[in-house]
Design a protein around this motif. Structure first.
Motif, PDB file in Angstrom:
ATOM      1  N   ALA A 195      51.185  22.233  29.702  1.00  0.00           N
ATOM      2  CA  ALA A 195      50.616  21.584  28.519  1.00  0.00           C
ATOM      3  C   ALA A 195      51.120  20.148  28.398  1.00  0.00           C
ATOM      4  O   ALA A 195      50.345  19.230  28.090  1.00  0.00           O
ATOM      5  N   ALA A 196      52.408  19.946  28.637  1.00  0.00           N
ATOM      6  CA  ALA A 196      52.972  18.591  28.566  1.00  0.00           C
ATOM      7  C   ALA A 196      52.304  17.673  29.584  1.00  0.00           C
ATOM      8  O   ALA A 196      51.982  16.515  29.296  1.00  0.00           O
ATOM      9  N   LEU A 197      52.084  18.190  30.771  1.00  0.00           N
ATOM     10  CA  LEU A 197      51.428  17.396  31.803  1.00  0.00           C
ATOM     11  C   LEU A 197      50.011  17.017  31.391  1.00  0.00           C
ATOM     12  O   LEU A 197      49.616  15.857  31.452  1.00  0.00           O
ATOM     13  N   LEU A 198      49.257  18.032  30.963  1.00  0.00           N
ATOM     14  CA  LEU A 198      47.856  17.775  30.630  1.00  0.00           C
ATOM     15  C   LEU A 198      47.707  16.884  29.402  1.00  0.00           C
ATOM     16  O   LEU A 198      46.803  16.054  29.332  1.00  0.00           O
ATOM     17  N   LEU A 199      48.589  17.042  28.452  1.00  0.00           N
ATOM     18  CA  LEU A 199      48.526  16.191  27.267  1.00  0.00           C
ATOM     19  C   LEU A 199      48.814  14.734  27.615  1.00  0.00           C
ATOM     20  O   LEU A 199      48.322  13.820  26.949  1.00  0.00           O
ATOM     21  N   THR A 200      49.591  14.524  28.653  1.00  0.00           N
ATOM     22  CA  THR A 200      49.928  13.158  29.044  1.00  0.00           C
ATOM     23  C   THR A 200      48.845  12.515  29.890  1.00  0.00           C
ATOM     24  O   THR A 200      48.536  11.336  29.712  1.00  0.00           O
ATOM     25  N   VAL A 201      48.293  13.262  30.830  1.00  0.00           N
ATOM     26  CA  VAL A 201      47.367  12.645  31.785  1.00  0.00           C
ATOM     27  C   VAL A 201      45.901  12.765  31.374  1.00  0.00           C
ATOM     28  O   VAL A 201      45.035  12.241  32.068  1.00  0.00           O
ATOM     29  N   THR A 202      45.622  13.456  30.291  1.00  0.00           N
ATOM     30  CA  THR A 202      44.248  13.528  29.801  1.00  0.00           C
ATOM     31  C   THR A 202      44.191  13.048  28.352  1.00  0.00           C
ATOM     32  O   THR A 202      45.217  12.936  27.685  1.00  0.00           O
ATOM     33  N   ASP A 203      42.994  12.767  27.893  1.00  0.00           N
ATOM     34  CA  ASP A 203      42.809  12.420  26.489  1.00  0.00           C
ATOM     35  C   ASP A 203      42.606  13.677  25.643  1.00  0.00           C
ATOM     36  O   ASP A 203      42.892  13.693  24.454  1.00  0.00           O
ATOM     37  N   ARG A 204      42.104  14.714  26.301  1.00  0.00           N
ATOM     38  CA  ARG A 204      41.881  15.972  25.595  1.00  0.00           C
ATOM     39  C   ARG A 204      41.682  17.066  26.621  1.00  0.00           C
ATOM     40  O   ARG A 204      41.046  16.827  27.654  1.00  0.00           O
ATOM     41  N   PHE A 205      42.228  18.253  26.373  1.00  0.00           N
ATOM     42  CA  PHE A 205      41.946  19.373  27.250  1.00  0.00           C
ATOM     43  C   PHE A 205      41.850  20.652  26.433  1.00  0.00           C
ATOM     44  O   PHE A 205      42.462  20.784  25.371  1.00  0.00           O
ATOM     45  N   VAL A 206      41.053  21.592  26.960  1.00  0.00           N
ATOM     46  CA  VAL A 206      40.818  22.862  26.284  1.00  0.00           C
ATOM     47  C   VAL A 206      40.808  23.975  27.327  1.00  0.00           C
ATOM     48  O   VAL A 206      40.289  23.794  28.426  1.00  0.00           O
ATOM     49  N   VAL A 207      41.387  25.097  26.972  1.00  0.00           N
ATOM     50  CA  VAL A 207      41.334  26.281  27.817  1.00  0.00           C
ATOM     51  C   VAL A 207      40.698  27.404  26.990  1.00  0.00           C
ATOM     52  O   VAL A 207      41.149  27.685  25.883  1.00  0.00           O
ATOM     53  N   ASP A 208      39.675  27.992  27.534  1.00  0.00           N
ATOM     54  CA  ASP A 208      38.957  29.052  26.820  1.00  0.00           C
ATOM     55  C   ASP A 208      39.080  30.355  27.599  1.00  0.00           C
ATOM     56  O   ASP A 208      38.518  30.503  28.681  1.00  0.00           O
ATOM     57  N   ARG A 209      39.829  31.294  27.045  1.00  0.00           N
ATOM     58  CA  ARG A 209      39.985  32.604  27.680  1.00  0.00           C
ATOM     59  C   ARG A 209      39.356  33.691  26.808  1.00  0.00           C
ATOM     60  O   ARG A 209      39.761  34.860  26.859  1.00  0.00           O
ATOM     61  N   THR A 210      38.379  33.284  26.007  1.00  0.00           N
ATOM     62  CA  THR A 210      37.711  34.255  25.149  1.00  0.00           C
ATOM     63  C   THR A 210      37.165  35.414  25.973  1.00  0.00           C
ATOM     64  O   THR A 210      37.269  36.580  25.595  1.00  0.00           O
ATOM     65  N   ASP A 211      36.558  35.070  27.090  1.00  0.00           N
ATOM     66  CA  ASP A 211      36.126  36.073  28.060  1.00  0.00           C
ATOM     67  C   ASP A 211      37.133  36.058  29.196  1.00  0.00           C
ATOM     68  O   ASP A 211      37.117  35.145  30.018  1.00  0.00           O
ATOM     69  N   PRO A 212      38.002  37.065  29.277  1.00  0.00           N
ATOM     70  CA  PRO A 212      39.049  37.033  30.310  1.00  0.00           C
ATOM     71  C   PRO A 212      38.502  37.077  31.732  1.00  0.00           C
ATOM     72  O   PRO A 212      39.189  36.686  32.675  1.00  0.00           O
ATOM     73  N   ASP A 213      37.263  37.530  31.886  1.00  0.00           N
ATOM     74  CA  ASP A 213      36.663  37.554  33.220  1.00  0.00           C
ATOM     75  C   ASP A 213      36.005  36.223  33.574  1.00  0.00           C
ATOM     76  O   ASP A 213      35.559  36.031  34.711  1.00  0.00           O
ATOM     77  N   HIS A 214      35.945  35.336  32.622  1.00  0.00           N
ATOM     78  CA  HIS A 214      35.273  34.053  32.842  1.00  0.00           C
ATOM     79  C   HIS A 214      36.039  32.940  32.126  1.00  0.00           C
ATOM     80  O   HIS A 214      35.551  32.322  31.187  1.00  0.00           O
ATOM     81  N   PRO A 215      37.269  32.682  32.550  1.00  0.00           N
ATOM     82  CA  PRO A 215      38.058  31.618  31.913  1.00  0.00           C
ATOM     83  C   PRO A 215      37.498  30.237  32.238  1.00  0.00           C
ATOM     84  O   PRO A 215      36.947  30.025  33.334  1.00  0.00           O
ATOM     85  N   VAL A 216      37.596  29.350  31.289  1.00  0.00           N
ATOM     86  CA  VAL A 216      37.089  27.985  31.458  1.00  0.00           C
ATOM     87  C   VAL A 216      38.156  27.004  30.988  1.00  0.00           C
ATOM     88  O   VAL A 216      38.785  27.207  29.958  1.00  0.00           O
ATOM     89  N   ALA A 217      38.367  25.971  31.774  1.00  0.00           N
ATOM     90  CA  ALA A 217      39.276  24.893  31.371  1.00  0.00           C
ATOM     91  C   ALA A 217      38.524  23.577  31.511  1.00  0.00           C
ATOM     92  O   ALA A 217      37.750  23.395  32.452  1.00  0.00           O
ATOM     93  N   TRP A 218      38.751  22.682  30.588  1.00  0.00           N
ATOM     94  CA  TRP A 218      37.984  21.436  30.534  1.00  0.00           C
ATOM     95  C   TRP A 218      38.905  20.315  30.111  1.00  0.00           C
ATOM     96  O   TRP A 218      39.825  20.516  29.300  1.00  0.00           O
ATOM     97  N   PHE A 219      38.701  19.141  30.642  1.00  0.00           N
ATOM     98  CA  PHE A 219      39.444  17.997  30.150  1.00  0.00           C
ATOM     99  C   PHE A 219      38.589  16.749  30.207  1.00  0.00           C
ATOM    100  O   PHE A 219      37.585  16.682  30.913  1.00  0.00           O
ATOM    101  N   GLN A 220      39.057  15.781  29.475  1.00  0.00           N
ATOM    102  CA  GLN A 220      38.355  14.504  29.382  1.00  0.00           C
ATOM    103  C   GLN A 220      39.397  13.400  29.497  1.00  0.00           C
ATOM    104  O   GLN A 220      40.494  13.511  28.951  1.00  0.00           O
ATOM    105  N   ARG A 221      39.048  12.337  30.218  1.00  0.00           N
ATOM    106  CA  ARG A 221      39.979  11.227  30.360  1.00  0.00           C
ATOM    107  C   ARG A 221      39.219   9.937  30.567  1.00  0.00           C
ATOM    108  O   ARG A 221      38.358   9.854  31.455  1.00  0.00           O
ATOM    109  N   ARG A 222      39.533   8.949  29.789  1.00  0.00           N
ATOM    110  CA  ARG A 222      38.903   7.654  29.971  1.00  0.00           C
ATOM    111  C   ARG A 222      39.600   6.938  31.115  1.00  0.00           C
ATOM    112  O   ARG A 222      40.832   6.927  31.205  1.00  0.00           O
ATOM    113  N   LEU A 223      38.830   6.357  31.994  1.00  0.00           N
ATOM    114  CA  LEU A 223      39.380   5.612  33.114  1.00  0.00           C
ATOM    115  C   LEU A 223      39.914   4.272  32.614  1.00  0.00           C
ATOM    116  O   LEU A 223      39.176   3.475  32.045  1.00  0.00           O
TER     117      LEU A 223
END
Lengths: 97, 152
Positions: B117-145
């Motif tokens: 979490a510390a890494l992702l919070l530093t190198v991205t502007d925003r990130f989300v992890v969705d494990r609502t469906d444990p068989d279909h986990p999704v992770a997403w991030f956004q970062r301005r260049l």
């Protein structure tokens, strides 16, 4: 895709080259575990050939510290230094440019 | 391995590049190369590329962790107006999503290891992890260049 990761062990010096990530970090952890010695003894990680390291690779280094070894990072590259800076772990290792 | 070139409607300002590989850690390097390549076409500087590679590796590890053989890692990346978005998900073989998968509606950073979490919070502007469906986990991030200039 060719695997370019390589580990060479000579005494207490482990030379790593390639990407240190979730796939390759277990190999580093295994190599560290095989280095003779105990708490207080040094382990030198030559990271001059490491172009990428993530949390998995960092954990391998942290585990060596947790085992009481004196971990020295030799010639860490930009990516490694960046990771140490982000995580605030620069002081946990002796860094030799 | 399946790789798809740029897609995206005219005028929407974005190209979506997708990769479909086995959900195993030995494929993460390929994913990092893909996202680096996409970003480098949009004037990403060296810091951008290093941070993106780190973020990509971490989100892939988050969704692949504990996966079984036969599952696929789907990665989609796009750059729009100097902002990189990457989505990584795991699903059974044969269920590759098309187009841009979208930002996870649910999910959070809860449950993510502190170091990651510390890494992702530093190198991205925003990130989300969705494990609502444990068989279909999704992770997403956004970062301005930082190296890219936004469109006028």
């Amino acid at each position: 895709m060719e695997d370019e990761f390589r580990i060479d062990v000579a005494g207490d010096v482990i030379t790593v080259s390639g990407d240190l990530d979730a796939h390759t970090a277990p190999r580093l952890a295994a190599a560290i575990a095989e280095v003779p010695g105990g708490p207080g003894d040094p382990i030198v990680l030559d990271l001059s050939g490491v172009g990428f390291v993530d949390s998995s690779g960092l954990r391998s280094m942290i585990q060596a510290r947790a085992a009481g070894r004196q971990v020295q990072l030799l010639s860490p590259g930009r990516a490694t230094l960046r990771l140490l800076e982000i995580t605030g772990l620069e002081d946990q290792f002796r860094i030799v440019p | 391995m399946t790789a798809s070139g740029p897609t995206g409607g005219p005028g929407d300002g974005s190209e979506v590049v997708r990769l479909d590989v086995p959900a195993t850690a030995d494929r993460f390097r390929l994913v990092r190369l893909l996202v680096s390549g996409v970003a480098s076409q949009h004037d990403a500087d060296l810091d951008d590329l290093e941070d993106l590679r780190l973020a990509v590796g971490e989100v892939c590890a988050l969704v692949v962790d504990g996966r079984t053989d036969g599952e696929r890692l789907h990665v989609a990346a796009r750059v729009d107006d100097g902002c990189v978005e990457v989505s990584a998900s795991v699903a059974p073989s044969g269920s590759a999503p098309s187009g841009w998968p979208g930002t996870p509606a649910g999910g959070s950073t809860h449950g993510v290891d502190d170091l990651v979490a510390a890494l992702l919070l530093t190198v991205t502007d925003r990130f989300v992890v969705d494990r609502t469906d444990p068989d279909h986990p999704v992770a997403w991030f956004q970062r301005r260049l930082r190296g890219a200039a936004p469109r006028p």
